[in-house]
Scaffold this motif. Structure first.
Motif, short mmCIF file in Angstrom:
data_model
loop_
_atom_site.label_atom_id
_atom_site.label_comp_id
_atom_site.label_asym_id
_atom_site.label_seq_id
_atom_site.Cartn_x
_atom_site.Cartn_y
_atom_site.Cartn_z
N ARG A 171 3.50 21.66 1.56
CA ARG A 171 2.87 21.12 2.76
C ARG A 171 3.74 20.06 3.44
N GLY A 172 5.02 20.34 3.55
CA GLY A 172 5.90 19.39 4.23
C GLY A 172 6.29 18.19 3.41
N MET A 173 5.74 18.09 2.19
CA MET A 173 6.13 16.98 1.31
C MET A 173 7.36 17.40 0.51
N PRO A 174 8.26 16.45 0.22
CA PRO A 174 9.47 16.84 -0.51
C PRO A 174 9.18 17.15 -1.96
N ARG A 175 10.14 17.82 -2.59
CA ARG A 175 10.08 18.07 -4.02
C ARG A 175 10.10 16.74 -4.76
N VAL A 176 9.26 16.59 -5.76
CA VAL A 176 9.17 15.33 -6.51
C VAL A 176 10.47 15.08 -7.28
N ASP A 177 10.89 13.85 -7.32
CA ASP A 177 12.06 13.45 -8.10
C ASP A 177 11.70 13.56 -9.59
N ARG A 178 11.97 14.74 -10.13
CA ARG A 178 11.56 15.02 -11.52
C ARG A 178 12.32 14.17 -12.53
N ALA A 179 13.55 13.81 -12.18
CA ALA A 179 14.34 12.98 -13.10
C ALA A 179 13.67 11.61 -13.24
N MET A 238 0.87 -1.19 0.00
CA MET A 238 0.00 0.00 0.00
C MET A 238 0.90 1.23 0.00
N VAL A 239 0.92 1.90 -1.16
CA VAL A 239 1.81 3.06 -1.31
C VAL A 239 1.17 4.27 -0.66
N LYS A 240 1.94 4.93 0.20
CA LYS A 240 1.41 6.13 0.86
C LYS A 240 1.90 7.39 0.14
N GLY A 241 0.99 8.29 -0.07
CA GLY A 241 1.35 9.56 -0.72
C GLY A 241 0.09 10.24 -1.13
N SER A 242 0.00 11.55 -0.89
CA SER A 242 -1.25 12.22 -1.21
C SER A 242 -1.20 12.92 -2.56
N ARG A 243 -0.09 12.80 -3.27
CA ARG A 243 -0.05 13.39 -4.61
C ARG A 243 -0.25 12.30 -5.66
N ILE A 252 1.37 7.39 -7.91
CA ILE A 252 1.43 8.10 -6.61
C ILE A 252 2.87 8.50 -6.31
N ILE A 253 3.00 9.70 -5.75
CA ILE A 253 4.32 10.14 -5.33
C ILE A 253 4.51 9.71 -3.87
N ALA A 254 5.38 8.71 -3.69
CA ALA A 254 5.66 8.18 -2.35
C ALA A 254 6.96 8.84 -1.89
N GLY A 255 6.84 9.72 -0.91
CA GLY A 255 8.01 10.53 -0.56
C GLY A 255 8.27 11.45 -1.72
N ALA A 256 9.39 11.22 -2.43
CA ALA A 256 9.69 12.02 -3.62
C ALA A 256 9.55 11.22 -4.89
N LYS A 257 9.36 9.89 -4.73
CA LYS A 257 9.46 8.99 -5.90
C LYS A 257 8.10 8.63 -6.49
#
Lengths: 465, 235
Positions: free
Chosen positions: B177-185, B112-117, B213-218
């Motif tokens: 909102r405290g979430m890291p920048r997405v790993d754009r690469a 279950m991948v966690k991430g709100s994006r 889903i963006i989990a952390g930055a990934k």
């Protein structure tokens, strides 16, 4: 089907026939000849009319068959029904390009559709290149030539080329450019109903045309989208390509299985493809002229950082909002050297930044000095890619000498300079009439200078990559 | 899996008359093209499901998995947030009941991948332009906001980054909102990979990766759907 000729002779015909030439003043069959003469067309013009006789001092040929050899292009001004045969007759006379003026084809009714089919067959079977039907023709100033039947007179030469999916771009719209603006054109084509020559054919020609510096399109559809995009990829690193695409169709693929297919409307995918290929898409018709007048005399900006000299805080606030919300333009911090210079030319209590509020300085030192020194300081700043200046001109204040503006533009040829106005309209017109022939574009409405700059910044991004 | 495995996967599905790959096979295909996917196991029985869940760590997601099963949620064949072995076996019973005795597919036990994006990547073949890749907001926002951008395949990493900048909600990829920048690469590689999958495999008609889903930055593909062209169909 014969292999298709390139458009070299279409844009530079050595000799021209006018089929359906007329002696009556104001008739297309006469105006087209007057237009060619007004533009100093050097080739021979051969009028054709079954009545024969003489026209404007020239011998009139009774039939196409009677024409001498060595004619590269025929302008055919006949009723729609007569055009397929005229195409075949011209082909038999070894005339390689034809401009078909007549309307009354697929744009009208089913009978017209059939006629257009017949015309397309004639073009394909003979290999003759056909522009139109239903067009006011084309313009090619490097060849001192036009096939337009709209009374235009001498068309100013320049590096802007237009390709329009409408017949009258080389008519009324050209007249607008000629009467309202001070830039010239290289090639202009009204495509009309496009039985043969289409936007991609013309694009291919303009891609390597040394007289064309920037290409503007008004299109409602793309006939050969993949080919068009292929050419665009090659051209946009070299010259700006700017497009207004009308008639965006609603979402297709309603029954699609995936989200992607249901969101993949023609227009969204086209939009992505154009961006990918470096084509700048615009959404206002007037910007076809606005961006052209900015591009014609000035370099394409190397970036989006604007040095803005304004006589009013209100303009600074409003233009900053516009640039932040809708345009991709920024007002960079200026270097210390620039700031020191601005301080020198301003009253001591004034704190300056970019945009530069020039009013206090102008009050103390006069318009000419304040603008000249501030604009030069901003031009010199390495953080600035382009300079826009709004001037307040009124008879009561007295017109300043504007000589310094073209001088500055010439001194800093790598950065574009646009001028806008606020104040007495007659003074604005006077300044425009002075500045534009000297290579500095002017924009009576203050937003327009920034909208034009934004379009060319986008074109500049493709030039870089 | 190598891309030769991808060809086999597609041929097998076409030979069996399937119009789409199962979620499991879709993700194996996408993974071969550099799209990060959820850790998951394909199982047949409740006991296998429990064992797989133990291996993945709780909580897990259980989904019905079969080719041509395009609307799992609507069919009630998705159970999320299963926090224990008991939850898994209960959910298995519910799902297999809903699937009915004629269901020939399997069940997917998934981390279950966690991430709100939630984002999405997709591909469709445009009649005029051919394979076109889409990027945009995922989940329910895909159809509500239609905040997407397109590029023609094949595309470059720069194209992929332009697509990210082009959506209205582009700032969702920043640190918010405290979430890291997405790993754009990583995201760009996934977008380019989808284009490559389409260019390499003319049998693929459409692709949906939704949500990504963006989990952390990934980015992680949580669902994946590869739709195939019916045999003989060419577009």
């Amino acid at each position: 089907m014969t292999a298709k000729r390139n458009l070299k002779r279409f844009f530079a015909p050595r000799n021209v026939a006018v089929v359906g030439a007329s002696a009556t003043k104001g008739r297309p069959g006469r105006v087209v000849i007057e237009n060619m003469r007004a533009n100093g067309y050097a080739g021979n013009i051969y009028p054709v009319n079954p009545r024969g006789g003489r026209l404007l001092g020239m011998k009139v040929y009774k039939t196409i068959e009677d024409l001498p050899s060595g004619i590269d292009l025929a302008i055919v001004i006949l009723a729609a029904q007569a055009t397929p045969q005229a195409v075949r007759d011209c082909a038999a006379r070894k005339i390689g390009s034809i401009v078909l003026v007549a309307g009354g084809f697929a744009e009208v009714d089913h009978a017209g559709e059939d006629l257009q089919e017949e015309l397309a067959r004639a073009a394909h079977e003979t290999g003759v290149r056909v522009l139109g039907p239903n067009t006011a023709g084309h313009i090619s100033t490097p060849a001192d030539f036009t096939s337009s039947f709209f009374p235009l007179g001498k068309i100013p030469k320049g590096g802007i080329s237009y390709v329009a999916q409408t017949g009258n771009f080389t008519g009324a719209m050209m007249k607008h450019i000629m009467s309202a603006e001070n830039y010239g054109v290289a090639r202009c084509i009204g495509l009309g109903n496009t039985v043969d020559i289409d936007e991609t054919d013309v694009f291919e020609f303009l891609a390597t045309d040394k007289h064309t510096d920037a290409i503007f399109f008004y299109l409602e559809s793309l006939r050969r989208p993949r080919d068009f995009i292929e050419i665009a990829r090659k051209v946009t690193p070299k010259k700006p390509v700017i497009m207004l695409k009308g008639g965006a169709t609603p979402d297709g693929a309603a029954a699609a299985l995936s989200h992607t297919a249901s969101l993949g409307s023609d227009d969204r995918i086209l939009d992505g493809a154009l961006r990918q290929a470096g084509v700048v898409r615009i959404d206002e018709f007037s910007h076809l002229f606005l961006a052209a007048k900015a591009a014609a005399p000035m370099p394409v900006p190397a970036g989006n950082r604007v040095g803005f000299v304004s006589p009013s805080g209100a303009f600074i606030v409003h233009i900053s909002d516009l640039c932040r919300q809708r345009l991709n333009l920024t007002f960079p911090n200026l270097t210390k050297k620039t700031m020191d210079r601005l301080k020198e030319i301003s009253p001591p209590f004034i704190r300056l930044s970019n945009p530069v509020d020039i009013f206090p300085s102008a009050t103390v030192h006069g318009m000419e000095y304040a603008y000249r020194e501030a604009m030069e300081a901003v031009f010199k700043d390495p953080n600035v890619d382009a300079v826009v200046s709004i001037m307040i001109l009124t008879k009561e204040l007295g017109m300043p000498s504007l000589d310094f503006i073209p001088e500055l533009a010439a001194k800093y040829p790598k950065k574009p300079l646009y001028i806008s106005f606020s104040g007495d309209h007659a003074c604005n017109e006077e300044a425009k009439a002075f500045l534009e022939p000297r290579g500095v574009p002017t924009f009576p409405l203050i937003e327009d200078a920034f909208k034009a700059l934004d379009i060319l910044v986008r074109a500049g991004q493709a030039l870089k990559s | 899996m190598k891309t030769t495995g991808v060809k086999r996967l597609i041929q097998k599905a076409l030979a069996s008359g399937h119009g789409a790959l199962s979620e499991y096979d879709s993700k194996r295909l996408l993974s071969a093209y550099g799209v990060p996917v959820t850790r998951e196991k394909l199982v047949k029985t409740a006991a296998e499901a429990k064992k797989a869940a133990d291996g993945l760590g709780y909580p897990v997601v259980l989904k019905g998995c079969a080719p041509d099963l395009l609307h799992k949620t609507e069919a009630g064949l998705v159970a999320v947030g299963l926090g224990s072995a008991r939850d898994v076996t209960d959910a298995f019973k519910t799902l297999s009941g809903r699937a009915g005795p004629h269901f020939t597919g399997g069940y997917l036990v998934q981390e279950m991948v966690k991430g709100s994006r939630e984002l999405m990547i997709g591909m469709t073949r445009d009649e005029q332009f051919g394979p076109s890749v889409m990027f945009g907001l995922g989940g329910i926002f895909t159809e509500v906001l239609e905040d997407v951008s397109f590029r023609l395949a094949p595309l470059t990493l720069t194209d992929a980054r332009d697509m990210m900048n082009e959506i209205r909600a582009t700032r969702i990829l920043d640190a918010v909102r405290g979430m890291p920048r997405v790993d754009r690469a990583a995201l760009a590689r996934a977008i380019v990979g989808v284009g490559k999958a389409a260019a390499d495999n003319p049998e693929i008609a459409e692709i949906d990766i939704n949500p990504l889903i963006i989990a952390g930055a990934k980015p992680v593909a949580v669902d994946g759907l590869v739709i195939l062209k019916a045999a003989g169909e060419s577009k």
